[in-house]
Design a protein around this motif. Structure first.
Motif, PDB file in Angstrom:
ATOM      1  N   PHE A  26      11.757 -94.508 -64.319  1.00  0.00           N
ATOM      2  CA  PHE A  26      12.434 -95.514 -63.494  1.00  0.00           C
ATOM      3  C   PHE A  26      13.107 -94.850 -62.290  1.00  0.00           C
ATOM      4  CE2 PHE A  26      16.464 -97.391 -62.291  1.00  0.00           C
ATOM      5  CZ  PHE A  26      16.018 -98.599 -61.785  1.00  0.00           C
ATOM      6  N   VAL A  27      13.812 -93.749 -62.548  1.00  0.00           N
ATOM      7  CA  VAL A  27      14.542 -93.069 -61.461  1.00  0.00           C
ATOM      8  C   VAL A  27      13.552 -92.545 -60.417  1.00  0.00           C
ATOM      9  CG1 VAL A  27      16.101 -91.162 -60.871  1.00  0.00           C
ATOM     10  CG2 VAL A  27      16.455 -92.426 -63.009  1.00  0.00           C
ATOM     11  N   ALA A  28      12.472 -91.913 -60.870  1.00  0.00           N
ATOM     12  CA  ALA A  28      11.484 -91.375 -59.915  1.00  0.00           C
ATOM     13  C   ALA A  28      10.893 -92.511 -59.077  1.00  0.00           C
ATOM     14  CB  ALA A  28      10.386 -90.636 -60.670  1.00  0.00           C
ATOM     15  N   MET A  29      10.547 -93.602 -59.741  1.00  0.00           N
ATOM     16  CA  MET A  29       9.909 -94.718 -59.016  1.00  0.00           C
ATOM     17  C   MET A  29      10.874 -95.416 -58.064  1.00  0.00           C
ATOM     18  SD  MET A  29       7.657 -96.502 -61.986  1.00  0.00           S
ATOM     19  CE  MET A  29       6.714 -95.527 -63.151  1.00  0.00           C
ATOM     20  N   SER A  30      12.178 -95.268 -58.329  1.00  0.00           N
ATOM     21  CA  SER A  30      13.161 -95.973 -57.499  1.00  0.00           C
ATOM     22  C   SER A  30      13.124 -95.486 -56.047  1.00  0.00           C
ATOM     23  CB  SER A  30      14.573 -95.823 -58.085  1.00  0.00           C
ATOM     24  OG  SER A  30      15.041 -94.504 -57.866  1.00  0.00           O
ATOM     25  N   GLY A  31      12.462 -94.368 -55.806  1.00  0.00           N
ATOM     26  CA  GLY A  31      12.378 -93.852 -54.442  1.00  0.00           C
ATOM     27  C   GLY A  31      11.217 -94.425 -53.640  1.00  0.00           C
ATOM     28  N   PHE A  32      10.486 -95.382 -54.211  1.00  0.00           N
ATOM     29  CA  PHE A  32       9.266 -95.871 -53.547  1.00  0.00           C
ATOM     30  C   PHE A  32       9.171 -97.390 -53.542  1.00  0.00           C
ATOM     31  CE2 PHE A  32       8.672 -91.701 -55.384  1.00  0.00           C
ATOM     32  CZ  PHE A  32       8.196 -90.978 -54.296  1.00  0.00           C
ATOM     33  N   LYS A  33       8.404 -97.865 -52.582  1.00  0.00           N
ATOM     34  CA  LYS A  33       8.129 -99.313 -52.485  1.00  0.00           C
ATOM     35  C   LYS A  33       6.631 -99.469 -52.268  1.00  0.00           C
ATOM     36  CE  LYS A  33      12.268-101.384 -50.507  1.00  0.00           C
ATOM     37  NZ  LYS A  33      13.206-100.268 -50.659  1.00  0.00           N
ATOM     38  N   GLY A  34       6.034-100.524 -52.817  1.00  0.00           N
ATOM     39  CA  GLY A  34       4.613-100.763 -52.577  1.00  0.00           C
ATOM     40  C   GLY A  34       3.791-100.626 -53.835  1.00  0.00           C
ATOM     41  N   ALA A  35       2.689 -99.856 -53.753  1.00  0.00           N
ATOM     42  CA  ALA A  35       1.765 -99.779 -54.894  1.00  0.00           C
ATOM     43  C   ALA A  35       1.913 -98.449 -55.637  1.00  0.00           C
ATOM     44  CB  ALA A  35       0.332 -99.930 -54.399  1.00  0.00           C
ATOM     45  N   LEU A  36       1.761 -98.550 -56.947  1.00  0.00           N
ATOM     46  CA  LEU A  36       1.797 -97.375 -57.828  1.00  0.00           C
ATOM     47  C   LEU A  36       0.456 -97.288 -58.547  1.00  0.00           C
ATOM     48  CD1 LEU A  36       3.275 -95.215 -59.731  1.00  0.00           C
ATOM     49  CD2 LEU A  36       3.812 -97.171 -61.183  1.00  0.00           C
ATOM     50  N   VAL A  37      -0.162 -96.119 -58.540  1.00  0.00           N
ATOM     51  CA  VAL A  37      -1.421 -95.943 -59.282  1.00  0.00           C
ATOM     52  C   VAL A  37      -1.126 -95.148 -60.549  1.00  0.00           C
ATOM     53  CG1 VAL A  37      -3.678 -94.809 -59.215  1.00  0.00           C
ATOM     54  CG2 VAL A  37      -2.870 -96.112 -57.237  1.00  0.00           C
ATOM     55  N   VAL A  38      -1.561 -95.692 -61.697  1.00  0.00           N
ATOM     56  CA  VAL A  38      -1.309 -95.020 -62.982  1.00  0.00           C
ATOM     57  C   VAL A  38      -2.611 -94.891 -63.764  1.00  0.00           C
ATOM     58  CG1 VAL A  38       1.004 -96.039 -63.126  1.00  0.00           C
ATOM     59  CG2 VAL A  38      -0.861 -97.122 -64.372  1.00  0.00           C
ATOM     60  N   ASP A  39      -2.663 -93.941 -64.671  1.00  0.00           N
ATOM     61  CA  ASP A  39      -3.836 -93.830 -65.555  1.00  0.00           C
ATOM     62  C   ASP A  39      -3.802 -94.977 -66.560  1.00  0.00           C
ATOM     63  OD1 ASP A  39      -1.508 -92.008 -66.519  1.00  0.00           O
ATOM     64  OD2 ASP A  39      -2.634 -92.474 -68.333  1.00  0.00           O
ATOM     65  N   SER A  40      -4.973 -95.372 -67.028  1.00  0.00           N
ATOM     66  CA  SER A  40      -5.041 -96.539 -67.914  1.00  0.00           C
ATOM     67  C   SER A  40      -4.643 -96.212 -69.355  1.00  0.00           C
ATOM     68  CB  SER A  40      -6.451 -97.139 -67.883  1.00  0.00           C
ATOM     69  OG  SER A  40      -7.402 -96.115 -68.071  1.00  0.00           O
ATOM     70  N   LEU A  41      -4.192 -94.983 -69.605  1.00  0.00           N
ATOM     71  CA  LEU A  41      -3.661 -94.662 -70.935  1.00  0.00           C
ATOM     72  C   LEU A  41      -2.136 -94.545 -70.883  1.00  0.00           C
ATOM     73  CD1 LEU A  41      -6.214 -91.946 -72.164  1.00  0.00           C
ATOM     74  CD2 LEU A  41      -6.250 -94.399 -72.611  1.00  0.00           C
ATOM     75  N   ALA A  42      -1.560 -94.972 -69.771  1.00  0.00           N
ATOM     76  CA  ALA A  42      -0.106 -94.835 -69.605  1.00  0.00           C
ATOM     77  C   ALA A  42       0.648 -95.652 -70.655  1.00  0.00           C
ATOM     78  CB  ALA A  42       0.297 -95.286 -68.205  1.00  0.00           C
ATOM     79  N   HIS A  43       1.801 -95.155 -71.009  1.00  0.00           N
ATOM     80  CA  HIS A  43       2.665 -95.820 -71.999  1.00  0.00           C
ATOM     81  C   HIS A  43       3.275 -97.086 -71.405  1.00  0.00           C
ATOM     82  CE1 HIS A  43       6.327 -95.742 -74.751  1.00  0.00           C
ATOM     83  NE2 HIS A  43       5.311 -95.606 -75.581  1.00  0.00           N
ATOM     84  N   TYR A  44       3.613 -98.018 -72.279  1.00  0.00           N
ATOM     85  CA  TYR A  44       4.167 -99.292 -71.764  1.00  0.00           C
ATOM     86  C   TYR A  44       5.414 -99.082 -70.895  1.00  0.00           C
ATOM     87  CZ  TYR A  44       8.096 -99.402 -75.063  1.00  0.00           C
ATOM     88  OH  TYR A  44       9.251 -99.113 -75.730  1.00  0.00           O
ATOM     89  N   THR A  45       6.163 -98.016 -71.193  1.00  0.00           N
ATOM     90  CA  THR A  45       7.400 -97.784 -70.447  1.00  0.00           C
ATOM     91  C   THR A  45       7.123 -97.453 -68.971  1.00  0.00           C
ATOM     92  OG1 THR A  45       7.361 -95.492 -71.262  1.00  0.00           O
ATOM     93  CG2 THR A  45       8.730 -97.048 -72.466  1.00  0.00           C
ATOM     94  N   THR A  46       5.901 -96.990 -68.700  1.00  0.00           N
ATOM     95  CA  THR A  46       5.518 -96.733 -67.304  1.00  0.00           C
ATOM     96  C   THR A  46       5.448 -98.069 -66.556  1.00  0.00           C
ATOM     97  OG1 THR A  46       4.287 -94.751 -67.899  1.00  0.00           O
ATOM     98  CG2 THR A  46       3.636 -95.850 -65.849  1.00  0.00           C
ATOM     99  N   TYR A  47       4.837 -99.049 -67.205  1.00  0.00           N
ATOM    100  CA  TYR A  47       4.666-100.368 -66.578  1.00  0.00           C
ATOM    101  C   TYR A  47       6.020-101.056 -66.400  1.00  0.00           C
ATOM    102  CZ  TYR A  47      -0.237 -99.559 -67.650  1.00  0.00           C
ATOM    103  OH  TYR A  47      -1.497 -99.013 -67.716  1.00  0.00           O
ATOM    104  N   ILE A  48       6.878-100.889 -67.421  1.00  0.00           N
ATOM    105  CA  ILE A  48       8.198-101.535 -67.357  1.00  0.00           C
ATOM    106  C   ILE A  48       9.025-100.906 -66.227  1.00  0.00           C
ATOM    107  CG2 ILE A  48      10.376-101.926 -68.636  1.00  0.00           C
ATOM    108  CD1 ILE A  48       8.123-103.485 -69.909  1.00  0.00           C
ATOM    109  N   ALA A  49       8.956 -99.578 -66.124  1.00  0.00           N
ATOM    110  CA  ALA A  49       9.712 -98.892 -65.057  1.00  0.00           C
ATOM    111  C   ALA A  49       9.221 -99.360 -63.686  1.00  0.00           C
ATOM    112  CB  ALA A  49       9.555 -97.377 -65.198  1.00  0.00           C
ATOM    113  N   ALA A  50       7.903 -99.556 -63.572  1.00  0.00           N
ATOM    114  CA  ALA A  50       7.340-100.023 -62.296  1.00  0.00           C
ATOM    115  C   ALA A  50       7.802-101.450 -62.010  1.00  0.00           C
ATOM    116  CB  ALA A  50       5.814 -99.970 -62.363  1.00  0.00           C
ATOM    117  N   GLU A  51       7.781-102.274 -63.038  1.00  0.00           N
ATOM    118  CA  GLU A  51       8.179-103.685 -62.889  1.00  0.00           C
ATOM    119  C   GLU A  51       9.631-103.783 -62.425  1.00  0.00           C
ATOM    120  OE1 GLU A  51       7.225-105.897 -66.404  1.00  0.00           O
ATOM    121  OE2 GLU A  51       7.958-107.789 -65.568  1.00  0.00           O
ATOM    122  N   LEU A  52      10.468-102.969 -63.041  1.00  0.00           N
ATOM    123  CA  LEU A  52      11.896-102.982 -62.710  1.00  0.00           C
ATOM    124  C   LEU A  52      12.124-102.532 -61.264  1.00  0.00           C
ATOM    125  CD1 LEU A  52      14.444-103.650 -64.280  1.00  0.00           C
ATOM    126  CD2 LEU A  52      14.482-101.325 -65.147  1.00  0.00           C
TER     127      LEU A  52
END
Ligand SMILES: Cc1ncc(COP(=O)(O)O)c(C=O)c1O
Length: 390
Positions: A88-114
């Motif tokens: 969440f903290v790392a992503m907080s520095g960005f706006k727009g699109a995030l590319v993730v691997d399709s084996l990413a943990h659900y917490t990756t998606y939640i951090a992006a959503e937040l």
């Protein structure tokens, strides 16, 4: 209603616990020793002069932070409430699109959503290996550009995934990201702390780690490490002022809720285990050997096949076990039979009720323990009439 003492006993006590999330978080002896001393609420904050836990000299968190940065081959470190919060903290520095691997943990998606980031997935190769090919990041970067007009703001790679324990080629993905000028977050929840990981060698911009999953610490604690280039951006300090008093909080880092959200036992155990963790990562090769041996033994059982990459490069593994599933269909305990049979043999951690797949982690088990686990599966298989090769 208050919990009765019995209800606070650990169900896995005294057993070999092969639950995938448990192996790397087992406390070292050194960490166990500090539990009582530092168990009180704000135990760490007796002498806080700077208003931030990462700047404490007593206990020496500030120095520890620098040691962790060096260990991870990065410049700046903060302690977070788990890998999820580090993302969440790392992503907080960005706006727009995030590319993730399709084996990413659900917490990756939640951090992006937040953080309001739009998620695009890099596909995997599918059954049975489910590999993430580094080159696929290029395709998705181009797809994002085509769809939105811009390249993604940031990318994330799960170093070892929670489902198959595949170890992705972080260096290659980092190279591709660098060519595009897209910062890379490497989620090492299942790698750093048990194997050597260096941000400098890999070329990633952020390392996310989980103390309770892989650094022998008490939950919840995570680590976010980054470079000087990104530190100011993601560890942004507060700019607000109180209306009534005009108070300002200029040292408080916003995405860390001002002061790191973890202090006390999680951080002290992380510190106490660190010398052992620094040494144990050097023994990763042998851990992988044990995992490969275990796979060989499991596949001697009729109908059992490893999913994910071969040979294994990690100790977390997932087997397809249709033969055990057939037994479950006729068993009075249904899918729970395997869980109970293993428990009777002193082995814990395979998901109760699940027989279609068996997911486990042998990290940190002695050779003797790994053999015991393999023997238990073979014994159960034979008991129910499955063939087991010699
Ligand atoms: C790959 C991966 N990342 C992150 C997490 C979450 O870690 P934490 O509990 O430290 O937030 C998990 C948990 O299983 C995971 O498997």
């Amino acid at each position: 209603m208050l919990s009765k003492p019995m209800e606070l006993l650990r169900p896995s006590k005294g057993m070999i616990n092969v639950h995938p999330i448990q192996r790397g978080g087992i406390l070292t002896e050194e960490a166990r020793k500090v539990l009582l001393e530092w168990g009180d609420g704000y135990s760490m904050c007796d002498i806080c002069l700077e208003g931030r836990v990462d700047l404490l000299d007593k206990p020496p968190v500030k120095r520890f932070k620098e040691e962790v940065a060096e260990f991870l081959g990065m410049d700046e470190v903060r302690f977070t409430a788990g890998a999820r919060h580090a993302k969440f903290v790392a992503m907080s520095g960005f706006k727009g699109a995030l590319v993730v691997d399709s084996l990413a943990h659900y917490t990756t998606y939640i951090a992006a959503e937040l953080n309001g980031l739009r998620v695009y997935e890099v596909p995997n190769t599918g059954y049975p290996e489910f590999r993430i090919e580094a080159e696929s990041y290029t395709d998705v970067f181009e797809k994002v550009k085509e769809e939105t007009g811009d390249y993604p703001a940031v990318a994330l790679l799960t170093h070892a995934d929670y489902k198959y324990g595949n170890l992705a080629d972080a260096k290659k993905v980092a190279e591709i990201c660098r060519d595009y000028g897209i910062p890379l977050i490497l989620n090492t929840a299942y790698t750093s702390g048990i194997m050597e990981v260096s941000g400098r060698e890999t070329g990633c911009d952020f390392i996310v780690a989980s103390g309770h999953k892989s650094w022998a610490a008490t939950a919840p604690i995570g680590i976010l490490a980054t470079t000087f280039e990104f530190a100011e951006r993601v560890f942004r300090v507060s700019e607000v002022r109180g209306n009534w008093s005009g108070r300002a909080f200029t040292k408080k880092e916003v995405a860390l809720f001002g002061c790191s959200p973890v202090y006390g036992l999680p951080l002290v155990t992380l510190m106490a285990s660190f010398p052992v963790v620094k040494e144990r990562v050097k023994r990763w090769k042998e851990e992988v050997e044990k995992a490969r041996w275990f796979v060989e033994e499991m596949e001697k059982i009729e109908g059992v096949m490893l999913l994910g990459e071969r040979p294994k490069n990690h100790t977390l593994m997932n087997f397809e076990t249709p033969s055990f599933n057939l037994i479950a269909k006729k068993h009075r305990r249904k899918g729970y039979f395997l869980y109970h049979e293993l428990k009777e043999r002193g082995i814990f951690g395979v998901q109760p009720g699940m027989t279609r797949n068996v997911k486990l982690n042998v990290y940190g088990l002695s050779w003797e323990e790994v053999e015991r686990v393999a023997e238990a599966f073979k014994e159960i298989a034979e008991k129910y009439g499955l063939e087991v090769e010699d």
